[in-house]
Design a protein around this motif. Structure first.
Motif, PDB file in Angstrom:
ATOM      1  N   GLU A  31      33.068  44.829  40.063  1.00 26.55           N
ATOM      2  CA  GLU A  31      33.439  43.982  38.918  1.00 26.55           C
ATOM      3  C   GLU A  31      34.163  42.727  39.375  1.00 26.55           C
ATOM      4  O   GLU A  31      33.943  41.636  38.819  1.00 26.55           O
ATOM      5  CB  GLU A  31      34.312  44.785  37.947  1.00 26.55           C
ATOM      6  N   ASP A  32      35.037  42.874  40.382  1.00 30.71           N
ATOM      7  CA  ASP A  32      35.741  41.699  40.903  1.00 30.71           C
ATOM      8  C   ASP A  32      34.751  40.675  41.450  1.00 30.71           C
ATOM      9  O   ASP A  32      34.859  39.469  41.162  1.00 30.71           O
ATOM     10  CB  ASP A  32      36.720  42.113  41.994  1.00 30.71           C
ATOM     11  N   ASN A 239      41.537  40.691  32.321  1.00 29.81           N
ATOM     12  CA  ASN A 239      42.137  42.031  32.349  1.00 29.81           C
ATOM     13  C   ASN A 239      43.652  41.968  32.416  1.00 29.81           C
ATOM     14  O   ASN A 239      44.313  42.950  32.749  1.00 29.81           O
ATOM     15  CB  ASN A 239      41.595  42.835  33.535  1.00 29.81           C
ATOM     16  N   TYR A 245      42.719  37.010  35.202  1.00 33.31           N
ATOM     17  CA  TYR A 245      42.027  38.145  35.788  1.00 33.31           C
ATOM     18  C   TYR A 245      42.697  38.457  37.122  1.00 33.31           C
ATOM     19  O   TYR A 245      42.804  37.581  38.007  1.00 33.31           O
ATOM     20  CB  TYR A 245      40.543  37.839  35.999  1.00 33.31           C
TER      21      TYR A 245
END
Length: 542
Positions: A31-32, A239, A245
């Motif tokens: 995801e990163d 997030n 993020y």
């Protein structure tokens, strides 16, 4: 000295003004990496559009136009991302402009040289300071056609320069050309496209002094946590609060980590750049900042304790230690390197040779003297004719890389570096120093004597050496010393003035043919006026 060019004065090289450290981003999740690619592609597209707008304006750019472009980018990203993009655009345009000027100067030099050689008769030999005519009529016609090609290219570049047009490729021209030679590069179309996308991404942010940890766009905390301010269209991927993020990777700078920690604790500006290496499948973070300007050490202070003269060659560094008076001390040293193989191997070889040289100089608490070399206009065939071996030798010398690395590494160790004019150092060094420094147990090379010449020039002494005076018992017959600088120059060892009078050992000081510094004529170190020698009168009877 007729026909010799004027030598530039030596100066202390200025250390680097910036610092950049890099660390790998380990343990990134899928995801990163997905978020980093989305953000980089989005900002890269904005940077491409902004660069196109900047190149279209050309020389008509002003502050108002800059503000308009920044507002346009801010609406689809953020104000800080827009500032970083527009600043990077200006830097890239300015770099292309400087490269364009350098290319024009190179073409002008080539056109002048070819036109000069075409004007000479075919087969004329090279002169002392310029090459002669071409060897054959066939080569003459080929070079005449080459002159027309270069002239047309020069006219087109001059027109672009006057109009302010530059040609820039985001991602690099070399990688773009590789697209048409995938087999030679051993790449598939998919692999090339992956590299092309990685090079065109934009994930860099300038630092801001006074802000938290020195950067609000890409923030790195003291414990290595990395967070990004997401652009407005990608804010849903956040997030963390405030549209940020946080990556799962942690960063730790092994090199200059203490300096970086001091800056972020004081909230001083630190710029960051995140980039991907598709060939290895790795991500990296680069931190950079600017050091305050530091006043260089005065040249007189550097000369006080002597220094080390360094001669740069294609496969080694020749060094020799000199004292304050310019005399070689000890034995010469040689620090070799191998410039074959990959770029990483060549770079490691240069760094290894330099660190050994610097550690040796630091043990003796001495500065370094190097040549201020520039071979940008000296590697063409028109300059050196068919001397292919010499052209390869000059082209293979890592002058720019070695000089920049030496200055930056020496600044970290606190070692001053003196740059001198490189003219005639090899020739004069071999002429005046190779024979005296050669013995049965030591063979002195031209590179060693060039290091002596470089060191003497940095110390302010002439390259030519001062020979020993004639023996005292033959001073009336040995004559003046040779290999000396012209008379009348302050500080040079010129011949003593001729004073009329008897040429005997019995005359008092200051009256002989070699009157001058009479201290050198006596074995004791006392002044000559306090030493008189007088023969006793002969006894009249025994």
């Amino acid at each position: 000295m007729g026909g010799l060019r004027e030598l530039a004065a030596p100066f202390v090289a200025v250390g680097p003004s910036g610092v950049a450290v890099c660390d790998r981003l380990k343990h990134l999740t899928a995801e990163d990496e997905h978020v980093l690619r989305l953000v980089g592609d989005h900002l890269g597209a904005l940077a491409s559009r902004d660069l196109k707008a900047r190149c279209a304006v050309g020389l008509d750019h002003d502050a108002e136009g800059w503000a308009v472009r920044k507002r346009a980018v801010t609406g689809v990203s953020s104000s800080r991302w827009a500032g970083s993009i527009t600043k990077a655009t200006h830097d890239q345009w300015a770099l292309a402009r400087r490269s364009q000027l350098a290319h024009i100067q190179t073409l002008e030099a080539g056109v002048r040289m070819i036109a000069h050689r075409l004007s000479l008769p075919v087969g004329e030999k090279d002169g002392k300071h310029a090459p002669g005519g071409y060897a054959s009529r066939r080569e003459w016609h080929a070079k005449a056609r080459r002159l027309h090609v270069l002239t047309d290219r020069l006219q087109a570049l001059r027109a672009d320069w006057q109009a302010g047009r530059v040609h820039v490729v985001r991602g690099g021209k070399r990688l773009l050309t590789t697209r048409h030679h995938l087999e030679a590069a051993q790449l598939t179309e998919e692999q090339w496209h992956t590299r092309w996308q990685a090079e065109r991404r934009f994930l860099q942010a300038d630092g801001e002094s006074g802000k938290r940890f020195g950067n609000e766009t890409i923030r790195v905390t003291s414990d290595g946590e990395i967070s990004l301010k997401l652009p407005a269209p990608l804010a849903s991927l956040a997030n963390a609060p405030h549209g940020r993020y946080v990556l799962s990777a942690r960063v730790r700078f092994a090199h200059r980590g203490e300096q970086w920690a001091d800056r972020i604790h004081a909230n001083r500006a630190v710029a960051y750049r995140i980039h991907e290496d598709p060939a290895r499948g790795r991500w990296y973070l680069t931190a950079s900042w600017t050091n305050p300007a530091v006043q260089s050490v005065p040249l007189a202070t550097v000369r006080a304790g002597g220094l080390v003269g360094v001669d740069t060659n294609a496969d080694h560094l020749a060094a020799w230690r000199l004292d304050t008076h310019g005399n070689p001390v000890g034995a010469p040293r040689r620090f070799g390197y191998d410039l074959s193989g990959t770029a990483a191997h060549r770079d490691a070889q240069v760094r290894h040779a330099l660190i050994r040289l610097l550690h040796w100089a630091r043990r003796h608490h001495l500065a370094l003297a190097i040549e201020d070399l520039d071979f940008t206009g000296e590697t063409t065939r028109e300059k050196h004719g068919r001397r292919k071996k010499f052209r390869n030798l000059v082209s293979g010398m890592p002058v720019g890389r070695l000089r920049s690395r030496l200055v930056s590494m020496a600044a970290e160790l606190g070692i001053p570096v003196v740059a001198v004019d490189p003219a005639y150092t090899s020739r004069w060094g071999a002429q005046h120093w190779q024979q005296p420094l050669t013995s049965r147990t030591r063979k002195t090379t031209r590179h060693d004597t060039a290091a002596v010449a470089i060191g003497r020039r940095a110390l302010g002494h002439p390259v030519r050496r001062r020979t020993a005076p004639p023996p005292h018992d033959r001073s009336d017959r040995a004559g003046h010393r040779t290999l000396q600088a012209p008379p009348g120059v302050p500080g040079r060892e010129g011949p003593r003035p001729r004073i009329p009078g008897p040429r005997t050992r019995s005359v008092r000081a200051g009256r002989g043919a070699k009157a001058g510094d009479q201290d050198t004529q006596h074995r004791s170190g006392r002044p000559a006026e306090h030493q008189f020698w007088q023969q006793d009168s002969l006894p009249l009877s025994l």
